[in-house]
Design a protein around this motif. Structure first.
Motif: not given
Ligand code: CMC
Length: 431
Positions: A148-152, A159-160, A162-166, A398-401
């Motif tokens: 997923x590197x290029x799509x983040x 995008x954040x 989507x990453x969390x859900x994934x 915590x990462x998103x915050x």
């Protein structure tokens, strides 16, 4: 200037500076020392961060003296009794318990993302059959970055999200694959009609040769364990996720670093260490000897599952887990498990011993969790993987915050240099 301030005086130069105190909703305030170096030319020194607040956070509150744990304001006891892991994941990520529609949408999104790329599944073949499951988990979670590197775009909220859900969706699938590799059985694909914990149990224990029925007691106990592990404010692994994330690295890499930090026996590896300790003690008659070893400063032995940096009271998660442990073992006809008897005796003696009383050392979340995992059929080496699964929504929230916090900069601690003073290079023939 905030209402409270603290004045610091340098007794050598006589210079005094007033520092603001930042207040939170609950808990002690924090002296804002950002300008200490500019004002005094000193760093502050706090190895192990015993007095340092590294960030402001809206997610989790702990009162270690009172044994209180709140996720977004809700007491852990209420969430453990009434909620589900997916509802708690929503709470941690979005700040609120979901409405029925929001929960449906969140559940649908998580289940949509449960599959992993087939080639990621192949990564496990590169591991020796008896590789430690945490080594596999850490490596494979990190490898998600490759897909997923290029799509983040970490600066884009969608995008954040989507990453969390994934990551919440794929952790059980990765854990299931690690487990099947570990026990030498074929990989089981996720089944989206099952609950989060039911799906996890199915991926761990179902086999192509026979029908597998999910035991509702196991499903509920597992879901509760995941809730209890879901977040714990700025613990070592979460701080690691935040520190890695502060560099702008992709979130899968940041969470992989959290997995690595969790693995240690002082942190999430303690659940595995507790079972190994119970095996080593072996019999209730040996408890007194091992309590003496734990108190002996010349002996590295520590009572695993006891003590906590923040809780100087019973860990509220341990109280819940202790009760669930009795219920699960009873439901599984394992109530007379000798290791349960041993754990109860160990706890009883330690809680009356002056050494443990004076140091306020109480059982923590890991003391009884391993006994439940064992009753569910999960091998000892796999316990910390279960902890990592539970901690994932906390890590990603915590990462998103942190990513959204305008005050955060790259995490870059300073040091007191104690090495050799400046000296000149000497050619090898002259040394
Ligand atoms: N057994 C024996 N003595 C202990 C223990 C223990 N489990 N824990 C702390 N002590 C003693 C320690 O020797 C020290 O004594 P003294 O003041 O005489 O030097 C005092 O208690 C304070 O301990 P500390 O090591 O300074 O405390 P800390 O906050 O740095 O460490 C801890 C906290 C959790 C790492 C530690 O209590 C420990 O190693 N416990 C066992 C491992 C464990 O169960 N970890 C799981 C933590 S909860 C789940 C998680 O967060 O991942």
């Amino acid at each position: 200037m905030s209402k409270h301030t603290v004045t610091v005086t340098d007794n050598t130069s006589g210079k005094s500076v007033e520092f603001p105190v930042k207040e939170g909703t609950h808990g002690p305030g924090a002296i804002d020392i950002k300008s200490v170096y500019k004002e005094f030319g000193y760093f502050t020194y706090d190895p192990g961060f015993t007095s340092t607040a590294s960030c402001r956070s809206d997610i989790t509150f702990i009162d270690g003296d009172e044994g209180v744990l709140l996720y977004r304001g809700y007491p852990i006891e209420q969430l453990a009794e009434h909620s589900t892991f997916l509802e708690v994941s929503h709470l941690l990520l979005y700040g609120e318990l979901p409405t029925a529609d929001e929960l449906d949408a969140f559940t649908a999104s998580i289940t949509k993302h449960t599959m992993v790329n087939e080639s990621l599944k192949d990564f496990f073949d590169g591991f020796h059959y008896n590789a430690h499951p945490m080594a596999m988990l850490t490596a494979v979670v990190s490898s998600l970055s490759a897909f997923y590197h290029d799509s983040i775009d970490i600066n884009d909220p969608e995008s954040r999200e989507l990453c969390a859900h994934r990551i919440i969706a794929k952790m059980p699938t990765i854990a299931g694959a690690a487990f099947k590799h570990f026990v030498g059985e074929p990989f089981v694909y996720p089944k989206n009609r099952l609950s989060y914990s039911g799906n996890l149990l199915n991926m761990l224990f179902s086999r192509p040769t026979e029908d597998y029925e999910i035991n509702p007691v196991a499903e509920k106990a597992l879901d509760q364990l995941l809730i209890l592990h879901a977040d714990h404010e700025q613990n070592a692994s979460t701080s690691t996720v935040r520190l890695a994330g502060s560099t702008g690295t992709n979130p899968f890499a940041a969470i992989a670093s959290g997995c690595a930090a969790l693995w240690g026996p002082a942190h999430g590896g303690a659940n595995e260490a507790v079972l190994r300790m119970l095996e080593e003690i072996g019999d209730v008659r040996n408890v007194a000897h091992y309590i003496d070893k734990a108190k002996d400063k010349d002996d590295p032995f520590r009572l695993m599952g006891f003590g906590h940096r923040v809780y100087k009271n019973y860990d509220p998660r341990a109280t819940i887990i202790r009760k669930t442990c009795h219920e699960v073992l009873h439901a599984m006809n394992m109530a007379d498990d000798p290791q349960l008897e041993l754990a109860i005796k160990l706890e009883e003696i330690a809680l009356q011993d002056d050494y443990f009383v004076e140091r306020k050392l109480y059982p923590n979340v890991d003391f009884y969790s391993g006994l439940i995992y064992k009753a569910l059929g999960i091998p000892t080496q796999f316990f910390t993987v279960m902890f990592a699964l539970g901690r994932t929504p906390g890590w990603i929230a915590q990462w998103a915050e942190m990513t959204e916090d305008g005050e955060q900069r790259i995490g870059r601690p300073r040091q007191i240099y104690t090495g050799a003073a400046r000296r000149d290079y000497v050619p090898v023939v002259k040394r």
